[in-house]
Design a protein around this motif. Sequence first.
Motif, PDB file in Angstrom:
ATOM      1  N   GLY A 236       0.831  -1.190   0.000  1.00  0.00           N
ATOM      2  CA  GLY A 236       0.000   0.000   0.000  1.00  0.00           C
ATOM      3  C   GLY A 236       0.872   1.249   0.000  1.00  0.00           C
ATOM      4  N   GLY A 237       0.413   2.307  -0.607  1.00  0.00           N
ATOM      5  CA  GLY A 237       1.191   3.535  -0.682  1.00  0.00           C
ATOM      6  C   GLY A 237       2.317   3.420  -1.686  1.00  0.00           C
ATOM      7  N   LEU A 238       3.397   4.157  -1.450  1.00  0.00           N
ATOM      8  CA  LEU A 238       4.582   4.132  -2.310  1.00  0.00           C
ATOM      9  C   LEU A 238       4.265   4.485  -3.762  1.00  0.00           C
ATOM     10  CD1 LEU A 238       6.325   0.862  -1.045  1.00  0.00           C
ATOM     11  CD2 LEU A 238       6.830   3.183  -0.371  1.00  0.00           C
ATOM     12  N   ASP A 239       3.400   5.447  -3.979  1.00  0.00           N
ATOM     13  CA  ASP A 239       2.994   5.775  -5.350  1.00  0.00           C
ATOM     14  C   ASP A 239       4.176   6.215  -6.201  1.00  0.00           C
ATOM     15  OD1 ASP A 239       0.440   5.172  -4.657  1.00  0.00           O
ATOM     16  OD2 ASP A 239      -0.213   7.252  -4.364  1.00  0.00           O
ATOM     17  N   GLY A 240       5.070   7.013  -5.624  1.00  0.00           N
ATOM     18  CA  GLY A 240       6.222   7.487  -6.388  1.00  0.00           C
ATOM     19  C   GLY A 240       7.143   6.351  -6.797  1.00  0.00           C
ATOM     20  N   LEU A 241       7.427   5.457  -5.876  1.00  0.00           N
ATOM     21  CA  LEU A 241       8.286   4.308  -6.179  1.00  0.00           C
ATOM     22  C   LEU A 241       7.631   3.408  -7.211  1.00  0.00           C
ATOM     23  CD1 LEU A 241      10.718   2.474  -5.688  1.00  0.00           C
ATOM     24  CD2 LEU A 241       9.504   1.518  -3.703  1.00  0.00           C
ATOM     25  N   ARG A 242       6.346   3.163  -7.056  1.00  0.00           N
ATOM     26  CA  ARG A 242       5.670   2.255  -7.987  1.00  0.00           C
ATOM     27  C   ARG A 242       5.604   2.838  -9.398  1.00  0.00           C
ATOM     28  NH1 ARG A 242       0.467  -0.358  -5.042  1.00  0.00           N
ATOM     29  NH2 ARG A 242       0.075   1.743  -4.299  1.00  0.00           N
ATOM     30  N   GLN A 243       5.385   4.135  -9.506  1.00  0.00           N
ATOM     31  CA  GLN A 243       5.388   4.758 -10.832  1.00  0.00           C
ATOM     32  C   GLN A 243       6.776   4.677 -11.467  1.00  0.00           C
ATOM     33  OE1 GLN A 243       3.913   8.739 -10.225  1.00  0.00           O
ATOM     34  NE2 GLN A 243       1.924   8.019  -9.457  1.00  0.00           N
ATOM     35  N   TRP A 244       7.805   4.862 -10.666  1.00  0.00           N
ATOM     36  CA  TRP A 244       9.183   4.756 -11.161  1.00  0.00           C
ATOM     37  C   TRP A 244       9.458   3.334 -11.653  1.00  0.00           C
ATOM     38  CZ3 TRP A 244      13.523   1.942  -9.740  1.00  0.00           C
ATOM     39  CH2 TRP A 244      14.759   2.415 -10.191  1.00  0.00           C
ATOM     40  N   LEU A 245       9.008   2.353 -10.900  1.00  0.00           N
ATOM     41  CA  LEU A 245       9.214   0.954 -11.283  1.00  0.00           C
ATOM     42  C   LEU A 245       8.455   0.602 -12.552  1.00  0.00           C
ATOM     43  CD1 LEU A 245       8.976  -0.661  -7.732  1.00  0.00           C
ATOM     44  CD2 LEU A 245      11.025  -0.539  -9.160  1.00  0.00           C
ATOM     45  N   ASP A 246       7.263   1.159 -12.702  1.00  0.00           N
ATOM     46  CA  ASP A 246       6.474   0.897 -13.922  1.00  0.00           C
ATOM     47  C   ASP A 246       7.215   1.385 -15.168  1.00  0.00           C
ATOM     48  OD1 ASP A 246       4.438  -0.261 -12.482  1.00  0.00           O
ATOM     49  OD2 ASP A 246       3.195   1.547 -12.415  1.00  0.00           O
ATOM     50  N   ARG A 247       7.978   2.456 -15.026  1.00  0.00           N
ATOM     51  CA  ARG A 247       8.738   2.967 -16.168  1.00  0.00           C
ATOM     52  C   ARG A 247       9.975   2.114 -16.445  1.00  0.00           C
ATOM     53  NH1 ARG A 247       7.738   7.887 -13.435  1.00  0.00           N
ATOM     54  NH2 ARG A 247       9.928   7.997 -12.757  1.00  0.00           N
ATOM     55  N   LYS A 248      10.515   1.495 -15.413  1.00  0.00           N
ATOM     56  CA  LYS A 248      11.742   0.716 -15.576  1.00  0.00           C
ATOM     57  C   LYS A 248      11.485  -0.699 -16.084  1.00  0.00           C
ATOM     58  CE  LYS A 248      14.498   3.923 -14.013  1.00  0.00           C
ATOM     59  NZ  LYS A 248      15.488   4.591 -14.881  1.00  0.00           N
ATOM     60  N   ARG A 249      10.344  -1.265 -15.773  1.00  0.00           N
ATOM     61  CA  ARG A 249      10.106  -2.685 -16.072  1.00  0.00           C
ATOM     62  C   ARG A 249      10.314  -3.038 -17.536  1.00  0.00           C
ATOM     63  NH1 ARG A 249      10.549  -6.890 -17.525  1.00  0.00           N
ATOM     64  NH2 ARG A 249       9.318  -8.769 -17.160  1.00  0.00           N
ATOM     65  N   PRO A 250       9.753  -2.312 -18.515  1.00  0.00           N
ATOM     66  CA  PRO A 250       9.946  -2.714 -19.919  1.00  0.00           C
ATOM     67  C   PRO A 250      11.411  -2.654 -20.359  1.00  0.00           C
ATOM     68  CG  PRO A 250       8.138  -1.137 -19.706  1.00  0.00           C
ATOM     69  CD  PRO A 250       8.870  -1.136 -18.414  1.00  0.00           C
ATOM     70  N   LEU A 251      12.198  -1.817 -19.683  1.00  0.00           N
ATOM     71  CA  LEU A 251      13.595  -1.647 -20.090  1.00  0.00           C
ATOM     72  C   LEU A 251      14.479  -2.797 -19.644  1.00  0.00           C
ATOM     73  CD1 LEU A 251      13.965   2.134 -19.165  1.00  0.00           C
ATOM     74  CD2 LEU A 251      13.478   1.151 -21.417  1.00  0.00           C
ATOM     75  N   LEU A 252      13.995  -3.595 -18.689  1.00  0.00           N
ATOM     76  CA  LEU A 252      14.837  -4.666 -18.158  1.00  0.00           C
ATOM     77  C   LEU A 252      15.109  -5.738 -19.200  1.00  0.00           C
ATOM     78  CD1 LEU A 252      16.253  -5.487 -15.520  1.00  0.00           C
ATOM     79  CD2 LEU A 252      14.269  -6.917 -14.997  1.00  0.00           C
ATOM     80  N   THR A 253      14.166  -5.973 -20.092  1.00  0.00           N
ATOM     81  CA  THR A 253      14.346  -6.997 -21.123  1.00  0.00           C
ATOM     82  C   THR A 253      14.415  -6.403 -22.526  1.00  0.00           C
ATOM     83  OG1 THR A 253      11.938  -7.335 -21.102  1.00  0.00           O
ATOM     84  CG2 THR A 253      13.268  -8.845 -19.781  1.00  0.00           C
ATOM     85  N   ALA A 254      14.424  -5.074 -22.634  1.00  0.00           N
ATOM     86  CA  ALA A 254      14.522  -4.434 -23.950  1.00  0.00           C
ATOM     87  C   ALA A 254      15.959  -4.514 -24.475  1.00  0.00           C
ATOM     88  CB  ALA A 254      14.065  -2.984 -23.863  1.00  0.00           C
ATOM     89  N   ASP A 255      16.101  -4.485 -25.798  1.00  0.00           N
ATOM     90  CA  ASP A 255      17.423  -4.486 -26.430  1.00  0.00           C
ATOM     91  C   ASP A 255      17.911  -3.041 -26.513  1.00  0.00           C
ATOM     92  OD1 ASP A 255      19.705  -4.838 -27.868  1.00  0.00           O
ATOM     93  OD2 ASP A 255      18.800  -6.005 -29.483  1.00  0.00           O
ATOM     94  N   LEU A 256      18.861  -2.690 -25.657  1.00  0.00           N
ATOM     95  CA  LEU A 256      19.348  -1.314 -25.556  1.00  0.00           C
ATOM     96  C   LEU A 256      20.722  -1.139 -26.179  1.00  0.00           C
ATOM     97  CD1 LEU A 256      18.358  -0.701 -21.813  1.00  0.00           C
ATOM     98  CD2 LEU A 256      16.987  -0.228 -23.851  1.00  0.00           C
ATOM     99  N   ARG A 257      21.223  -2.178 -26.865  1.00  0.00           N
ATOM    100  CA  ARG A 257      22.601  -2.126 -27.356  1.00  0.00           C
ATOM    101  C   ARG A 257      22.802  -1.058 -28.420  1.00  0.00           C
ATOM    102  NH1 ARG A 257      23.288  -8.150 -29.105  1.00  0.00           N
ATOM    103  NH2 ARG A 257      21.120  -7.726 -29.678  1.00  0.00           N
ATOM    104  N   SER A 258      21.793  -0.799 -29.233  1.00  0.00           N
ATOM    105  CA  SER A 258      21.958   0.190 -30.294  1.00  0.00           C
ATOM    106  C   SER A 258      22.193   1.590 -29.733  1.00  0.00           C
ATOM    107  CB  SER A 258      20.726   0.191 -31.202  1.00  0.00           C
ATOM    108  OG  SER A 258      19.558   0.565 -30.477  1.00  0.00           O
ATOM    109  N   ARG A 259      21.756   1.809 -28.509  1.00  0.00           N
ATOM    110  CA  ARG A 259      21.958   3.112 -27.862  1.00  0.00           C
ATOM    111  C   ARG A 259      23.151   3.091 -26.898  1.00  0.00           C
ATOM    112  NH1 ARG A 259      17.433   6.578 -28.245  1.00  0.00           N
ATOM    113  NH2 ARG A 259      15.658   5.599 -29.286  1.00  0.00           N
TER     114      ARG A 259
END
Length: 513
Positions: A238-261
């Motif tokens: 419960g709570g932690l809205d700021g942390l949870r929003q930050w995590l929602d932005r990070k999740r797709p990047l964990l398995t994304a292919d970032l090598r080109s950048r």
Amino acid sequence: MPNGAETRSLVESYLLARIPFVTARTVERGRFLEILGELAVARTFDVKVHTLSQGVRDVRTRQVLSDDKSLLGALDLAGEMFQSRSNVTIVFTDVQNIGDDNEVSRRFADLATLAEEHGGCIVVITSEPVWKPLQRLGMSITLDLPDVDEMRHEVVTFLRHYEGAIPIEWGPAEFDQAASILSGITKIEALNILSTFVAKKSIAKADLVALTKAKDSIFSELAGLERVVLNPDENRVGGLDGLRQWLDRKRPLLTADLRSRGMRAPRGVLLIGVPGCGKSLSAKAIASDWQLPLYRLDLGSVFGAYVGQSENRLREALATADSVSPCVLWIDEIEKGLAGAGSDSTGVTTRLVGQFLYWLQESRARVFVVATANDVRTLPQELLRSGRFDDMFFLDLPEPDERRQIIGIYLRKYLSVPVPEELVAELVDRSEGFAGSDLHAAVTEIGYEAIRVGDENVPFDFYLRAFDNVVPLLRSAPERVEEIRQLRDRAIPASGRTRAQEKAGNTRRVVLG
């Protein structure tokens, strides 16, 4: 690090140059033999392979050349071949105790000298170190585990055989994600996992979650890390809205292919704050929400009694985390394991800090670290600088709206009857200064009474007494809470409120459920 294509190119150049002794460092014997087999056919190399199960056989014709399957017998046969013909390559796959000065190592050294005189080549496939004088007679090559591109090729090639026979819902994005998930394991392990999915006669997009669990099962017995079993119903926050929003932005990047950048995947987060306000629970919730395996690293258990033991244990644990990636690595109360660097007489803590920081900075494995600490002042300052963790969040005592949310989560979990809203409002008022763990303790006591007398028979007075009987940390050790709150300016408020808003309130917003 070299992938399969680069290794193939190096092997080809070494065979063409007739390097007398080649060490192939790999845990994938079969995959390396596949490369040799392809080269033997494409370049008509004369390649023989020795295994303890089959003896010496020709790679192209598969003909067995000797009934003596022993290593010493194979060494004798190799010597005869080098003396009778040129450009012969002998591959040894089952060699033990070649790391120091012994009879086997010296026999190989003598054979390497003979190979050099007659244009022969010896290849030893091993994952162990090789006696230095022997290694200096030739070259060494490393076949790493398949990289993401190679793993994608293997996945696509394997499933292509089943197109039309079974429904396959995966497209380019799913193949990319599957390759990312399967990185860190051998080719045969990856294909074995895919075979179990083919056996159920369909490949669905939802199988990507099961793919992570299947890979995780390979490492369930490895030492160095504790596998944490997750139950989604027990890890609600419960709570932690700021942390949870930050995590929602990070999740797709964990398995994304970032090598080109030229970027790496998100590295992790450091959670600090008042004890009992959900730091440890957040680690479990992240892994549960992201549907990734959770491993716990206990830095206290890393310390050993012997010289170098602690460093080796930490190195093995971090290497294991890299292997099981993508995963969440939880380091609870990190200050207890890494505090005191530079002050211990043995220097062990300092070396552990350096080793951990190097891994945190340089490892490209998709390991998301969730480290928790009650007091970061005892941590090495180099751990807190930018580039280590992605961000640092402060978790404080929950505000009234958060307490209402947390109390509601536990009441619904532990009771089978609804609780009147006016009673919940009274519990929120009486829980001023409670941490999330205090709220959990109070509602748990109500749940025990409900089991004893029945949910409908718990009097409202008991609800109130259960909350009144809790002595929160804010009352038992107010100076401790205030001391920890001095660290608020060093971190982002996990509540999502600004630092000015945080300072304006008497209590702070945060946590668990």
